[in-house]
Design an enzyme around this catalytic site. Structure first.
Site, PDB file in Angstrom:
ATOM      1  CB  ILE A  12      -0.930   0.036   1.228  1.00  0.00           C
ATOM      2  CG1 ILE A  12      -1.941  -1.101   1.187  1.00  0.00           C
ATOM      3  CG2 ILE A  12      -1.679   1.372   1.289  1.00  0.00           C
ATOM      4  CD1 ILE A  12      -2.824  -1.160   2.419  1.00  0.00           C
ATOM      5  NE  ARG A  33       9.806 -11.887  -0.176  1.00  0.00           N
ATOM      6  CZ  ARG A  33       9.077 -12.501   0.747  1.00  0.00           C
ATOM      7  NH1 ARG A  33       9.403 -13.702   1.157  1.00  0.00           N
ATOM      8  NH2 ARG A  33       8.023 -11.902   1.277  1.00  0.00           N
ATOM      9  CG  ASP A  48      15.158 -13.002   0.200  1.00  0.00           C
ATOM     10  OD1 ASP A  48      14.722 -12.238   1.090  1.00  0.00           O
ATOM     11  OD2 ASP A  48      15.215 -14.241   0.320  1.00  0.00           O
ATOM     12  CE  LYS A 112       2.447  -3.187  14.425  1.00  0.00           C
ATOM     13  NZ  LYS A 112       1.457  -2.611  13.505  1.00  0.00           N
ATOM     14  CE1 TYR A 145       6.530  -1.330  12.628  1.00  0.00           C
ATOM     15  CE2 TYR A 145       5.287   0.022  14.147  1.00  0.00           C
ATOM     16  CZ  TYR A 145       5.336  -0.749  13.007  1.00  0.00           C
ATOM     17  OH  TYR A 145       4.212  -0.942  12.248  1.00  0.00           O
TER      18      TYR A 145
END
Length: 354
Positions: A12, A33, A48, A112, A145
Site C-alpha cells: 500500500i 522479491r 530478497d 505500534k 520498530y
C-alpha cells in the site's frame, strides 16, 4: 538527478509512493522479491532482503540517492519479528554502503511504536496519553520498530546519510495481498453484507466506536515521505503522519455503509471480531467473483480481518498529534471520507469488488 529506491513497492505505502515519485520526475526503482510491474515507469529490482548475495546482485547497477523502506515481515513471535525485520534493514543498507551515493533513508513504521507490538498491543499498563506525540519515550518492551530504527541510525552514522522515521496510523490505500489493509477489508466485508443482506456490523470496541480516531491516506504518507527526504529542516527526525483530521467511528461507519447502500449496525455492547464474521465466506466470495467477474477470487488475498480487528478492538481512543510536521512546513490535509470513498471507487473500477 534524484534516484529513488522504494523497498516494498508492491504494498500500500510503497506503490502509492512510487507513483508519486514518478509523477514528480524521479527515476524510481521498486525492490521486492516479486517486483511490481503494474506501475508505469517503475524500474523493477528483484531481490530478497534476507539474502545479502541477492541484494548485491539486484542492486549492482542501482545507485539511489534516496531510499524509502516500506517493507516488513510478520513472524510468530516478537523476538522473531525483531530478528527478521532488523536483518532486512541491515542487509539493505550494507549492500548500498560501498556505493557512497545514498543521501537520505526514510523508514516507515507506525503507531505500534507507541502502543506496543502485536504480542502486547494496546494492553493496560503500557498505554500512552493521547494524542500520541513523537517525543513519547520508547516503551520498555521488545518492539521490531525500535530494532529497525536502530539499524537506520547505525548505518547513518557509518555512511553519513540523513534519515527520517514516519509513523502512520492505519494506512488506507489499495494493495493486493497486503497484511494490513483496513480499507479493502471493509470494502470486501461491505460487499459481502450487500450480497447476503447481513447488517454491516461494527466489529470493534466501545472505546473505538465512541472515541476519537484518525487514519493515514497512503497518498498523504507519500507526500510526507518525499517532503521529509528533500527538506533540510526535516532531516534526522521522526514524524507522525495522518490525514490531519479526527473522527469517531460511530459517525464514519454509517458513511461507509451509505456508500455501499447497505444497512449498518453499530456497536451493541459486544466486540464482534470481523475475522470470525467472515471466516466461512471464502466460497461465497469465489461465487461473487464469478458472478461479478472480479479479478481476485481468494478472500484472504483481499481482506486482512485480523489486523482490522486489532485496530478497531483497542481499549482506548487513538489519535496522533501532527504539530511537529506543521511547524516545519508540512501542511497537507486529506478528508478521511474521501480516503475511503476514493479507494472504494478504485477497487470497483479495477473489478476487485462488485
Amino acid at each position: 538527478m534524484r534516484y529513488a529506491l522504494v523497498v516494498g513497492a508492491s504494498g500500500i505505502t510503497g506503490s502509492n509512493l512510487a507513483e508519486k515519485l514518478i509523477s514528480e520526475g524521479w527515476t524510481t526503482y521498486g525492490l521486492a522479491r516479486n517486483p511490481n510491474t503494474e506501475i508505469s515507469n517503475l524500474l523493477p529490482v528483484a531481490a530478497d532482503l534476507l539474502n545479502a548475495e541477492s541484494l548485491q546482485k539486484g542492486l549492482a547497477d542501482v545507485n539511489p540517492t534516496h531510499v524509502y523502506i516500506t517493507s516488513w515481515m510478520r513472524k510468530e513471535t516478537e523476538a522473531e519479528n525483531i530478528r527478521v525485520n532488523s536483518l532486512m534493514v541491515r542487509n539493505l543498507l550494507a549492500a548500498l554502503s560501498p556505493k557512497k551515493v545514498v543521501r537520505h533513508v526514510a523508514l516507515v513504521t507506525g503507531l505500534k511504536h507507541y502502543l506496543g507490538p502485536f504480542e502486547a498491543y494496546a494492553k493496560a499498563g503500557t498505554l500512552p496519553e493521547t494524542p500520541l506525540r513523537e517525543e513519547h519515550p520508547r516503551l520498555d518492551i521488545e518492539n521490531f520498530y525500535y530494532a529497525q530504527e536502530d539499524e537506520v541510525y547505525s548505518a547513518a552514522e557509518r555512511d553519513g546519510f540523513t534519515w527520517s522515521i514516519h509513523r502512520p496510523h492505519t494506512v488506507i490505500g489499495k494493495a493486493i495481498g497486503n497484511a494490513m489493509n483496513m480499507g479493502t477489508t471493509l470494502a470486501v466485508y461491505a460487499s459481502i453484507c450487500k450480497e447476503t443482506g447481513r447488517p454491516f456490523q461494527f466489529p470493534g470496541s466501545s472505546a473505538q466506536w465512541n472515541g476519537l480516531s484518525d487514519v493515514t491516506d497512503a497518498r498523504i504518507l507519500a507526500e510526507q515521505l518525499i517532503w521529509a527526504s528533500t527538506t533540510e529542516v526535516a532531516q534526522n527526525q521522526a514524524f507522525n503522519i495522518t490525514n490531519g483530521e479526527v473522527f469517531r467511528w460511530k459517525w464514519l461507519w454509517f458513511k461507509l455503509a451509505e456508500w455501499f447502500q447497505i444497512d449498518a449496525a453499530g456497536f451493541d455492547g459486544t466486540i464482534r471480531p470481523l475475522e470470525a464474521e467472515i471466516a466461512g465466506d471464502e466460497q461465497l466470495w469465489r461465487g461473487m467473483a464469478k458472478k461479478y467477474q472480479l479479478k481476485e477470487p481468494e478472500l484472504n488475498r483481499l481482506a486482512s480481518a485480523w489486523h482490522t480487528d486489532l485496530d478497531l478492538g483497542r481499549p482506548i481512543e487513538v489519535m496522533t498529534d501532527m504539530s511537529k510536521s506543521r511547524k516545519l512546513g508540512f501542511t497537507a490535509y486529506q478528508d478521511t471520507r474521501d480516503s475511503f470513498f476514493d479507494l472504494f471507487q478504485k477497487l470497483r473500477a479495477e473489478q476487485l469488488i462488485p
